[in-house]
Design an enzyme around this catalytic site. Sequence first.
Site, short mmCIF file in Angstrom:
data_model
loop_
_atom_site.label_atom_id
_atom_site.label_comp_id
_atom_site.label_asym_id
_atom_site.label_seq_id
_atom_site.Cartn_x
_atom_site.Cartn_y
_atom_site.Cartn_z
N ARG A 85 37.15 -24.62 -69.45
CA ARG A 85 38.24 -25.58 -69.65
C ARG A 85 37.68 -27.00 -69.66
O ARG A 85 37.04 -27.44 -68.70
CB ARG A 85 39.27 -25.43 -68.52
CG ARG A 85 40.46 -26.36 -68.63
CD ARG A 85 41.39 -26.15 -67.44
NE ARG A 85 41.91 -24.80 -67.40
CZ ARG A 85 42.22 -24.16 -66.26
NH1 ARG A 85 42.02 -24.73 -65.10
NH2 ARG A 85 42.71 -22.94 -66.31
N ARG A 154 41.97 -32.40 -60.80
CA ARG A 154 41.86 -31.78 -62.12
C ARG A 154 42.14 -32.81 -63.22
O ARG A 154 42.24 -34.01 -62.97
CB ARG A 154 42.85 -30.62 -62.22
CG ARG A 154 42.67 -29.53 -61.15
CD ARG A 154 41.49 -28.63 -61.44
NE ARG A 154 41.40 -27.50 -60.50
CZ ARG A 154 42.01 -26.33 -60.65
NH1 ARG A 154 42.83 -26.13 -61.67
NH2 ARG A 154 41.84 -25.36 -59.77
N LYS A 223 43.02 -27.28 -55.18
CA LYS A 223 43.09 -28.14 -56.37
C LYS A 223 44.07 -29.29 -56.14
O LYS A 223 44.98 -29.21 -55.30
CB LYS A 223 43.53 -27.33 -57.58
CG LYS A 223 44.89 -26.66 -57.43
CD LYS A 223 45.14 -25.70 -58.59
CE LYS A 223 46.44 -24.92 -58.38
NZ LYS A 223 46.67 -23.94 -59.45
N LYS A 225 46.31 -32.40 -58.47
CA LYS A 225 46.75 -32.73 -59.83
C LYS A 225 47.48 -34.07 -59.86
O LYS A 225 48.29 -34.37 -58.97
CB LYS A 225 47.67 -31.62 -60.36
CG LYS A 225 46.97 -30.27 -60.47
CD LYS A 225 47.91 -29.18 -60.96
CE LYS A 225 47.17 -27.86 -61.11
NZ LYS A 225 48.07 -26.77 -61.60
N CYS A 445 52.27 -19.14 -70.02
CA CYS A 445 50.87 -19.13 -69.59
C CYS A 445 50.12 -18.04 -70.35
O CYS A 445 50.71 -17.24 -71.07
CB CYS A 445 50.77 -18.90 -68.08
SG CYS A 445 51.20 -17.22 -67.57
N CYS A 451 43.88 -13.15 -67.81
CA CYS A 451 44.04 -13.75 -66.49
C CYS A 451 44.03 -12.68 -65.40
O CYS A 451 44.85 -11.75 -65.44
CB CYS A 451 45.34 -14.55 -66.41
SG CYS A 451 45.61 -15.26 -64.77
N CYS A 490 52.75 -14.52 -63.39
CA CYS A 490 52.71 -14.43 -61.94
C CYS A 490 53.34 -15.71 -61.39
O CYS A 490 53.66 -16.62 -62.17
CB CYS A 490 51.27 -14.26 -61.44
SG CYS A 490 50.30 -15.78 -61.43
N CYS A 494 51.30 -21.79 -63.59
CA CYS A 494 50.55 -22.43 -64.69
C CYS A 494 51.45 -22.80 -65.86
O CYS A 494 51.17 -23.78 -66.55
CB CYS A 494 49.43 -21.51 -65.16
SG CYS A 494 48.17 -21.18 -63.91
#
Length: 575
Positions: A85, A154, A223, A225, A445, A451, A490, A494
Amino acid sequence: MTARINPKPLNELAVNGSAVEHIKDRSNYLRGNLVEDFQNPITGAISEDHVQLVKFHGSYMQDDRDVRLHRQDKKLEPAYSFMIRLRVAGGDLSADQWVKLDDISNRYGNGTSRITTRQALQFHGIIKFDMKNTIQAMDAALLDSIAGCGDVNRNVMCTPDPTLSRLHAEVFPWAQKISDHLLPRSRAYHEIWLDEAEGKTLVAGGEVEEIEPLYGKHYLPRKFKIAIAIPPFNDMDVYANDIGLIAVEESGKLAGFNVAVGGGLGFTFGRDDTYARLASVIGFCRPEQVLDVCFHTVAIQRDYGNRQDRKLSRFKYTLDRHGLDWFRQELNTRLGFALGKARAFEFETTGDRFGWRSTTDDLWHLGLRLEYGRVLDNDSHRLKSALRHIAEQNLCSFRMTGNQNLILTGVREDNIDAVENILHEHGYAADTSHLSGLRRNSIACVALNTCPQAMAEAERYLPNLISKLEVSLDKYGLCHDEIKIRMTGCPNGCGRSVLGEIGLIGKSPGRYHLYLGASFNGDRLNTLYRENLDETAILTTLDALFAAYAAQRRDAETFGDFVIRQGYISNQQAR
C-alpha cells in the site's frame, strides 16, 4: 520548532505487553531479520514475527483463500502473496507516476491496482521474491509505502480538489506537511529495500541522533489516522479518524482548523467493550499550530494507549478511559497554549462529485466513478487501459478520493474531447447518470479472496446485490435517490460500513448483519437492525423499508433520517 516529549516507559511491557509489542521491542527499529526472511527460498511466506513487522513497511502477507482448501488437500502450502500500500498524502499522483504504477501492477502484481478508502493505492498478488523489485520500482516513481500500514500514523487524507477554490488550495498542502511531520524516522525501509548503507547519524557533540524522536522504540499501540475536510463536503468521513481537521474559512482564506479527536470504526463481534466511535470536536487551532497539535496528540496516544490488549488499543479507547477533559488538559500542557473555541461549520454530504467541473486556474477536472476503487480491464470496460492511455498523453494528473473514486485534474479545455474519447473507446462511461444513487454511493472493502480477516464477501458481491436491490428501487421510484450503502467482510471498518445509511457487515459466508440509521453527512453512526441475514432476507427486509420510505418520507428527508423518525432505529441507538 516542535517540543520533544520523551516517551514514558511502557507499562509492564516485559510481562503484560501484547505479542506485537514484544516484536517491536526486539525489531531494532523495524529491521528484524526481514532481509534474510525474504531471501528464504523454501517458502513463499515469512515468519509470524515478520508478518507483523512488514506492516510498518506498507505490506500485508495474504494468501488466496479461494484455493486454500484445494492446496491443503494437495499437501501444498497456501498460495502466499503480498499486498503493498502506497503512502500518497491527499491522493495526489502525476501522469508519469500513474504510468509507472500501472507498470508495477502488470509486472509484479495481479494486473490490477486498487484505490483505498484512505486515498492510497495498493497492489495485490506480489510474491515474496518480487517485493524488493516492486518497492524499488515505486521509489523510481518517487513514491514509497513507509507507514502504509503498522502502528504509526497512516496516509493523511484531504478533500482532493485543491483547485476548486482559494481555500482548497490553501488546505491541500497541509496533508503532505502533516504526513511528513509524523513519518517514522527509522532508515530500516531504505536499508532493506533500497540498499541504503546502514549507518548512524551524529548530531552536534558527537552523540548518536535519536532514531525515533516521536514514536520511540515501540511506536504506537495501534494504527493512527488523520483526515482533513473542507465544509460543506465531508468526503473524507472526517469523524471516522483519530484526528479530524475541519477547515474554517474567514474572508475567503483559511483561518485554521476545528480539531476533532477519537474517531474509529472497528469493533470485534462478541466483545461489548469494543465499539465504533465518532470523533469529538474539542476546539480550534490556527494553521501554524496544526503540526504541533497533531504531533502532541499522537504522543499522548503513544504514552497512554493500551499496549496489553490490541482490541482496546486505538485512541478512542484511550480517550474514553481517561475522558475528554483530561485529554484537553494534557494536550494544552504539552502545547503550551489552549485550543480556541470551535468555530461554526456545517457538512452536507460524505459523497463525491462526478462529471466535469471548472477550476480556479481555468482548467477542468473530471470525477470518475470506480467500482470499489479497482483499476482493471474486464468484459464491460477497459478502464485500466484507458487511464494509462490518458496518462501517457499527459492529459491530466490524478487524485484519488476517500470514497474509492478518481478525479482527473488539470485538464485543458481543448483536451476535454480527447479524454472523453479515450474513455468512450475503452467502453467506460464517465457520465454516472445511468447509475442508481445507491450504486454511486456504495463502498466495499476487499474482503475475500485475499483479506485474512474477512468472514464474508464484499467487493466481489456488492455489485450483484445492488443489481437485485435496484429492482426494488425502480419499483418504488427510488433509483435516482442518493442512498448510501456500504459493505465490509468483517467489523474492522475498512469500508466504513458503520457510517452507511445501510451498512452490511459480514458474519459468515453469505450472511451479514444489517445496520441502519447513519446520517447523510457522516455525523451519526448507524446501529444494528437485523442479524445474520442471507441474501433473501436482505432483499426482503430492504424492499419493505424502501416501500415505506417512498410512501412516507418528508421532503428532502434522507433514508438514514427516515428510519430513525419512523422508529426502525432510535436516535439514541444510532449515536
